[in-house]
Write an enzyme that holds these catalytic residues in place. Sequence first.
Site, mmCIF file in Angstrom:
data_model
loop_
_atom_site.group_PDB
_atom_site.id
_atom_site.type_symbol
_atom_site.label_atom_id
_atom_site.label_comp_id
_atom_site.label_asym_id
_atom_site.label_seq_id
_atom_site.Cartn_x
_atom_site.Cartn_y
_atom_site.Cartn_z
ATOM 1 N N SER A 37 -9.855 1.921 2.409
ATOM 2 C CA SER A 37 -9.003 2.674 1.534
ATOM 3 C C SER A 37 -7.978 1.829 0.790
ATOM 4 C CB SER A 37 -8.258 3.733 2.355
ATOM 5 O OG SER A 37 -7.386 3.108 3.297
ATOM 6 N N SER A 56 -9.973 -0.418 6.652
ATOM 7 C CA SER A 56 -9.389 -0.393 5.309
ATOM 8 C C SER A 56 -8.604 -1.620 4.876
ATOM 9 C CB SER A 56 -8.507 0.837 5.149
ATOM 10 O OG SER A 56 -9.321 1.980 5.067
ATOM 11 N N LYS A 84 0.858 -1.194 0.000
ATOM 12 C CA LYS A 84 0.000 0.000 0.000
ATOM 13 C C LYS A 84 0.892 1.242 0.000
ATOM 14 C CE LYS A 84 -4.060 1.928 2.387
ATOM 15 N NZ LYS A 84 -4.926 1.843 3.575
HETATM 16 N N1 GLN Z 1 -13.402 4.250 5.698
HETATM 17 C C1 GLN Z 1 -12.831 4.740 6.906
HETATM 18 C C2 GLN Z 1 -12.431 6.185 6.732
HETATM 19 O O1 GLN Z 1 -12.696 6.697 5.698
HETATM 20 C C3 GLN Z 1 -11.652 3.902 7.299
HETATM 21 C C4 GLN Z 1 -10.438 4.182 6.512
HETATM 22 C C5 GLN Z 1 -9.252 3.383 6.932
HETATM 23 O O2 GLN Z 1 -9.354 2.365 7.624
HETATM 24 N N2 GLN Z 1 -8.088 3.852 6.546
HETATM 25 O O3 GLN Z 1 -11.877 6.800 7.588
#
Ligand code: GLN
Length: 497
Positions: free
Chosen positions: A155, A179, A80
């Site tokens: 994400s 995410s 990532k």
């Molecule tokens: N969808 C959540 C957010 O937008 C979690 C994102 C994540 O785990 N990085 O904050």
Amino acid sequence: MTETIRWTAAETASAIADGKVTAVEVAQAHLDRIEAVDAKVHAFLHVDADGALAAAKAVDDARARGDRLGPLAGVPLALKDVFTTKGVPTTCGSKMLDGWKPPYDATLTRRLKDAGVVILGKTNMDEFAMGSSTENSAYGPTGNPWDPSRVPGGSGGGSAAAIASFQAPLAIGTDTGGSIRQPAALTGTVGVKPTYGGVSRYGLVAFSSSLDQGGPCARTVLDAALLHEAIAGHDPLDSTSIDAPVPNVVEAARSGSVKGLRIGVVKEFAGEGYQAGVLARFAEAVELLRELGAEIVEISCPNFTYAMPAYYLIAPSEASSNLARFDAMRYGLRVGDDGEHSAEEVMSLTREAGFGAEVKRRIMLGTYALSSGYYDAYYGQAQKVRTLITRDFEAAFGQVDVLISPTTPTTAFPIGERADDPMAMYLADLCTIPSNLAGNAAMSLPCGLADEDGLPVGLQIIAPAMADDRLYRVGAAVEAAYLSRWGAPLLDRAPAL
Ligand code: GLN
């Protein structure tokens, strides 16, 4: 070489160790696969072919010298783009870091390299990991390998899509609110959020420091465990890193069983907003666990209802502080540095041009929630709710060994469907957020396809902090049972790209 790309990480490592194939051949097969399909998927932001082939050659050379190879030596991985990689672009999916080449490796990156893992490149993500669909990337969305017109989740959509489309057997994600697990659910793969502090955050570009946690993405539970073991453990460079032995996740994955375990079904994770096909597959998973010898207990965690609002105050608050470092002076983008503008104007112009809408929304929300006069009403209140959620977990784990739920309320949604509706987007992480707030460990693994759309459904398993091994013991048992029921891995049913 088509079969090479379908091997698990464990199979790949043994094939290399046994001399059936070289690490260079394996790396090349995956680079060819990326070349062939990534135009449709867009899992990668940057492919480091030279770096990958050099790392693979080093493994082949080590083998030729007679060195003992580690359990993942020569296995390709997609990283990532939120972990720093020395000399290799790291953008966090943002224009703000376009062209930035970090001068150092994250601890996780270094551990992967030390393990002989071959890093193929950096994967697409929502900007600074804010999102649930990968549509917030400044470099365009990633498609779900099951149907490229749909999101792979976020994400870390790029990492999940890379493994689901056989561009890599392993990937790394980060999980701040879901995410790793949510993209795993939406792509029919396995994803684990380790216990907070279990994997070093040094070199992980911070979004919300008290929630962020790096972890493994794979196609099988054992592969996830092997990767978990390679990246976990104490790091003196991360003050929140846990100084204790890593739970024996690999052994747990090898000896999967749920006999005699007490498994709690979280009552709050059902009802309105849950897709029928998700609930149907989840109900079957509960039945399966019962057949495998687990005792099923219904558990209520009443404060989970407030997890979402608490998260959307805490995460943006920390983000607003963490992202203050992008000041046009230290990293990447600089706009308006023409002798006409003051330093403050350059900062403001750069942040205006460099950040996308969701990042700006979070910075504004977080700044507001932390401002004097509102701090107690918003941030302080959210921290209290966080304590209540942690207590719900403590009470639950007093009664059961692990908790289970669907990973997400719905399957993969069409690209664009929720793009203009942040609230609808936030709902994708309804079931995953409580574990980030409490800091415990959780996994998502596939439990079938929803009847209405034929898309993957994820089963979430949650374990107490530092009991990550329980995820793997239960996950391996569930995976084996499904494999014998289905006759083949779920991903074999994904349409060809
Ligand atoms: N969808 C959540 C957010 O937008 C979690 C994102 C994540 O785990 N990085 O904050």
